[in-house]
Motif scaffolding. Structure first.
Motif, PDB file in Angstrom:
ATOM      1  N   PHE A  55      -2.710   4.908  -1.112  1.00 59.43           N
ATOM      2  CA  PHE A  55      -2.779   6.294  -1.582  1.00 59.43           C
ATOM      3  C   PHE A  55      -4.126   6.942  -1.266  1.00 59.43           C
ATOM      4  CE2 PHE A  55       0.416   4.158  -4.072  1.00 59.43           C
ATOM      5  CZ  PHE A  55       1.463   5.071  -4.057  1.00 59.43           C
ATOM      6  N   GLN A  56      -4.952   6.245  -0.461  1.00 59.33           N
ATOM      7  CA  GLN A  56      -6.291   6.776  -0.191  1.00 59.33           C
ATOM      8  C   GLN A  56      -6.639   6.676   1.285  1.00 59.33           C
ATOM      9  OE1 GLN A  56      -9.143   5.666  -3.534  1.00 59.33           O
ATOM     10  NE2 GLN A  56      -7.599   4.079  -3.720  1.00 59.33           N
ATOM     11  N   TRP A  91      -8.820  10.279  -2.179  1.00 58.84           N
ATOM     12  CA  TRP A  91      -7.425  10.333  -2.643  1.00 58.84           C
ATOM     13  C   TRP A  91      -6.567  11.094  -1.626  1.00 58.84           C
ATOM     14  CZ3 TRP A  91      -4.258   7.993  -5.753  1.00 58.84           C
ATOM     15  CH2 TRP A  91      -3.066   8.610  -6.134  1.00 58.84           C
ATOM     16  N   LEU A 128      -2.041  -7.714  -3.224  1.00 52.05           N
ATOM     17  CA  LEU A 128      -0.967  -6.716  -3.180  1.00 52.05           C
ATOM     18  C   LEU A 128      -1.362  -5.449  -3.946  1.00 52.05           C
ATOM     19  CD1 LEU A 128       1.908  -6.359  -2.091  1.00 52.05           C
ATOM     20  CD2 LEU A 128       2.750  -7.057  -4.316  1.00 52.05           C
ATOM     21  N   MET A 129      -2.026  -5.642  -5.092  1.00 50.00           N
ATOM     22  CA  MET A 129      -2.504  -4.487  -5.865  1.00 50.00           C
ATOM     23  C   MET A 129      -3.495  -3.675  -5.030  1.00 50.00           C
ATOM     24  SD  MET A 129      -3.224  -6.107  -9.561  1.00 50.00           S
ATOM     25  CE  MET A 129      -2.336  -5.541 -10.983  1.00 50.00           C
ATOM     26  N   THR A 130      -4.367  -4.386  -4.319  1.00 48.08           N
ATOM     27  CA  THR A 130      -5.356  -3.694  -3.481  1.00 48.08           C
ATOM     28  C   THR A 130      -4.653  -2.885  -2.399  1.00 48.08           C
ATOM     29  OG1 THR A 130      -6.729  -5.624  -3.859  1.00 48.08           O
ATOM     30  CG2 THR A 130      -7.509  -4.065  -2.221  1.00 48.08           C
ATOM     31  N   TRP A 136     -14.171  -3.011  -4.532  1.00 48.17           N
ATOM     32  CA  TRP A 136     -13.468  -3.292  -3.280  1.00 48.17           C
ATOM     33  C   TRP A 136     -11.957  -3.115  -3.433  1.00 48.17           C
ATOM     34  CZ3 TRP A 136      -9.902  -7.241  -3.275  1.00 48.17           C
ATOM     35  CH2 TRP A 136      -9.945  -8.113  -4.377  1.00 48.17           C
ATOM     36  N   MET A 137     -11.453  -3.153  -4.686  1.00 46.50           N
ATOM     37  CA  MET A 137     -10.014  -2.970  -4.881  1.00 46.50           C
ATOM     38  C   MET A 137      -9.631  -1.489  -4.869  1.00 46.50           C
ATOM     39  SD  MET A 137      -8.732  -5.850  -7.577  1.00 46.50           S
ATOM     40  CE  MET A 137      -6.984  -5.513  -7.437  1.00 46.50           C
ATOM     41  N   ALA A 138     -10.626  -0.604  -4.804  1.00 49.29           N
ATOM     42  CA  ALA A 138     -10.400   0.836  -4.679  1.00 49.29           C
ATOM     43  C   ALA A 138      -9.451   1.385  -5.742  1.00 49.29           C
ATOM     44  CB  ALA A 138      -9.883   1.161  -3.273  1.00 49.29           C
ATOM     45  N   TRP A 139      -9.720   1.089  -7.015  1.00 44.45           N
ATOM     46  CA  TRP A 139      -8.840   1.542  -8.087  1.00 44.45           C
ATOM     47  C   TRP A 139      -8.880   3.060  -8.262  1.00 44.45           C
ATOM     48  CZ3 TRP A 139      -4.996  -0.948 -10.089  1.00 44.45           C
ATOM     49  CH2 TRP A 139      -5.011  -2.347 -10.098  1.00 44.45           C
ATOM     50  N   THR A 140      -7.730   3.623  -8.607  1.00 47.50           N
ATOM     51  CA  THR A 140      -7.674   5.039  -8.985  1.00 47.50           C
ATOM     52  C   THR A 140      -6.881   5.114 -10.282  1.00 47.50           C
ATOM     53  OG1 THR A 140      -5.588   5.424  -7.869  1.00 47.50           O
ATOM     54  CG2 THR A 140      -7.571   5.798  -6.571  1.00 47.50           C
ATOM     55  N   PHE A 178       0.380   0.281 -12.482  1.00 42.06           N
ATOM     56  CA  PHE A 178       0.404  -1.160 -12.767  1.00 42.06           C
ATOM     57  C   PHE A 178       0.475  -1.438 -14.266  1.00 42.06           C
ATOM     58  CE2 PHE A 178      -1.254  -1.609  -8.393  1.00 42.06           C
ATOM     59  CZ  PHE A 178      -0.264  -2.460  -7.938  1.00 42.06           C
ATOM     60  N   VAL A 194      -1.691  -1.593  -2.599  1.00 45.99           N
ATOM     61  CA  VAL A 194      -1.124  -0.401  -3.251  1.00 45.99           C
ATOM     62  C   VAL A 194      -2.216   0.656  -3.416  1.00 45.99           C
ATOM     63  CG1 VAL A 194      -0.084   0.499  -5.378  1.00 45.99           C
ATOM     64  CG2 VAL A 194       0.709  -1.673  -4.439  1.00 45.99           C
ATOM     65  N   ASN A 195      -3.403   0.236  -3.861  1.00 46.16           N
ATOM     66  CA  ASN A 195      -4.499   1.196  -4.037  1.00 46.16           C
ATOM     67  C   ASN A 195      -4.895   1.855  -2.713  1.00 46.16           C
ATOM     68  OD1 ASN A 195      -4.605   0.639  -6.734  1.00 46.16           O
ATOM     69  ND2 ASN A 195      -6.258  -0.842  -6.567  1.00 46.16           N
ATOM     70  N   TYR A 196      -4.947   1.061  -1.661  1.00 44.62           N
ATOM     71  CA  TYR A 196      -5.314   1.599  -0.338  1.00 44.62           C
ATOM     72  C   TYR A 196      -4.284   2.612   0.158  1.00 44.62           C
ATOM     73  CZ  TYR A 196      -9.062  -1.783   0.708  1.00 44.62           C
ATOM     74  OH  TYR A 196     -10.213  -2.501   0.718  1.00 44.62           O
ATOM     75  N   THR A 218      -2.898   4.809  -9.731  1.00 43.22           N
ATOM     76  CA  THR A 218      -2.398   3.477  -9.370  1.00 43.22           C
ATOM     77  C   THR A 218      -2.584   2.502 -10.532  1.00 43.22           C
ATOM     78  OG1 THR A 218      -4.488   3.055  -8.241  1.00 43.22           O
ATOM     79  CG2 THR A 218      -2.623   3.644  -6.865  1.00 43.22           C
ATOM     80  N   PHE A 266     -13.704   5.837  -0.743  1.00 45.51           N
ATOM     81  CA  PHE A 266     -12.284   6.186  -0.616  1.00 45.51           C
ATOM     82  C   PHE A 266     -12.033   7.626  -1.049  1.00 45.51           C
ATOM     83  CE2 PHE A 266     -12.392   1.611  -0.888  1.00 45.51           C
ATOM     84  CZ  PHE A 266     -11.441   1.219   0.042  1.00 45.51           C
TER      85      PHE A 266
END
Lengths: 91, 289
Positions: B36-37, B47, B28-30, A3-7, A14, B32-34, A10, B45
Motif C-alpha cells: 500500500f506504499q 502512502w 507476509l505482514m511486511t 523496516w516493516m513499514a507499518w501504517t 491485522f 502487505v505493508n509494502y 494495515t 515510505f
C-alpha cells in the motif's frame, strides 16, 4: 520495526484479523460444534466458514477494485458482509 | 474411548508458532505493508492506498504472465499425470528390477533445479547441445532462444523429464497397496485389462493422484529457476511466468510496492487453489477413496 513499514490502516487490518481468530478460537473452546454439510457439499466448521469468508472477501475486493475503481471501494465491504452472512448461513 | 481434552497441550505448539511467525507471518505482514506504499529507498515510505492493486488489475503484463502460467501448469499436468500412471503400470512389481527401476526413476528428482536448467540449456543448443545439434542435422530448424514455440516445447519437455517420475512413484505406491484378492476377483469375472484399470486400479490410486496433481500444480505454479536458466523468460516475454515477472519487478526494477501487491494476488490465487485441492482430498478420504 520501521523496516516493516507499518501504517495505521494495515495495522488495523491485522488487528481485525487477529481479533477474529481469537474470537473464533474462544468460541470453539466454549461452544464446541460438530461439522455440518452445506450447499457446497463439504463438511465445514465455524473456522472453515471464517476462512471461506475471508478468502472470498479478498477476491470480492479485488474484483470490485478492478471493475469499479478505488473510489467506490467501501461498497465492496458491504458485499463482503452479505457474502459472509450467506456463507455462515448456508455453507 | 473418549478423546482426552487437554487445552494446555496447545502450549507445546508454541515453538512452531514462533518459527512460523519469523519465517512466514512477519515477512507476509511486511509485504502487505509494502503493497500500500511507495518507496525510493532509505526506509522512507509514502502512502499509495489501493493504487498498486488498481494498476496491476489493469496491467496487460500481469494478465499475460498469469495466462502463461496457467497454460504451463495445465499442459504439464495434462502430460505428467497420464504419463506417470502409464509408467507406474509398466514398472516391475517385485524383484531386483523393481529396486533398480525405482532408483533410476528417483534420479531426476535428486537433481537441483538450476542444474536441470543448465543441462537443458546446453542440451538444446544448436552449436554444442546433443538435442539441438541433432534436430538441426535432420533438418528441423530448432532454436529455443529465438522461436517462442520452441522455447515453450523445451521448457515443457524439461519439466516432464524432471517431474514425471514423481507422479510415477506416487502412482506406483498406490498400485502396490492394492491387495492381490482384487485382481483375482477380476480374473474370475474375466474383466478386461481396461476394466481392471478403470474399476480397481484408478479408484485405488485416486488419493495419491490427487496429491500428485496438487504437488505438480503448486510446484509448476511457482516455477522459477528452470525456465530462468534455460530461456531467461524469453524470447521476448514468451516464457515469462508469474515468478519470473515478479522477480523482474521486485529485484530488477526494485519496484517494491507493485511487486508486493503482485505477490499478494499471487498468494491469494495459490491459497484458493490449495484450499480447493485440500477440500477435495479430505472429502475423498472421508468417502474412503
Amino acid at each position: 520495526m520501521s523496516w516493516m513499514a507499518w501504517t495505521t490502516p494495515t495495522a488495523l487490518f491485522f488487528v481485525i484479523i487477529a481479533g477474529l481468530l481469537i474470537a473464533f478460537t474462544i468460541l470453539a473452546v466454549r461452544f464446541p460444534e460438530t461439522p455440518r454439510r452445506g450447499v457446497l457439499g463439504i463438511e465445514t466448521t465455524r473456522g472453515d466458514r471464517l476462512f471461506i469468508t475471508l478468502l472470498g472477501s479478498a477476491f470480492i475486493n479485488l474484483a470490485w477494485l478492478g471493475m469499479m475503481g478505488a473510489a467506490l471501494q467501501p461498497w465492496a465491504l458491504l458485499i463482503c458482509l452479505i457474502y459472509a452472512a450467506a456463507v455462515f448461513r448456508w455453507v | 474411548m473418549d478423546k482426552t481434552v487437554n487445552h494446555k497441550a496447545w502450549f507445546l505448539v508454541l515453538p512452531v508458532l514462533v518459527l512460523v511467525a519469523f519465517s512466514a507471518v512477519i515477512p507476509l505482514m511486511t509485504v502487505v505493508n509494502y503493497a500500500f506504499q511507495d518507496t525510493f529507498g532509505n526506509n522512507v515510505f509514502f502512502w499509495n492506498g489501493l493504487g498498486w492493486f488498481e494498476d496491476l488489475l489493469h496491467s496487460e503484463r500481469m494478465w499475460n504472465a498469469l495466462g502463461r502460467q496457467l497454460a504451463f501448469s495445465a499442459i504439464i499436468i495434462a502430460i505428467e499425470i497420464p504419463l506417470g500412471i502409464f509408467v507406474a503400470l509398466n514398472m516391475p512389481k517385485r524383484g531386483v528390477w523393481a529396486s533398480l527401476v525405482l532408483v533410476l526413476m528417483s534420479l531426476p528428482l535428486l537433481i537441483p533445479w538450476n542444474v536441470v536448467g543448465t543441462i537443458w540449456q546446453i542440451f538444446g543448443r544448436v552449436d554444442i547441445g546433443l538435442l539441438g545439434y541433432t534436430l538441426d542435422a535432420v533438418g528441423i530448424d530448432y532454436n529455443y532462444t529465438q522461436n517462442p514455440i520452441h522455447a515453450w516445447v523445451t521448457v515443457i519437455v524439461m519439466d516432464v523429464w524432471h517431474w514425471t517420475s514423481l507422479v510415477a512413484l506416487l502412482a506406483y505406491a498406490g498400485l502396490q497397496s492394492i491387495p492381490d484378492a482384487y485382481y483375482q476377483a477380476a480374473k474370475i469375472d474375466q474383466a478386461s485389462r481396461w476394466k481392471v484399470f478403470r474399476y480397481i486400479e484408478l479408484p485405488k490410486m485416486a488419493g495419491v493422484l490427487m496429491i500428485a496433481v496438487l504437488l505438480r500444480f503448486m510446484d509448476s505454479f511457482m516455477i522459477y529457476t528452470e525456465p530462468f536458466v534455460v530461456t531467461g523468460g524469453g524470447p521476448g516475454n514468451a516464457t515469462t511466468f508469474l515468478s519470473i515477472d515478479l522477480v523482474k519487478m521486485a529485484l530488477g526494477q526494485f519496484d517494491l510496492g507493485p511487486a508486493a501487491a503482485f505477490s499478494l494476488m499471487y498468494f491469494l490465487v495459490i491459497l484458493l487453489i490449495s484450499w480447493v485441492f485440500y477440500t477435495v482430498m479430505t472429502n475423498l478420504d472421508k468417502r474412503g477413496g
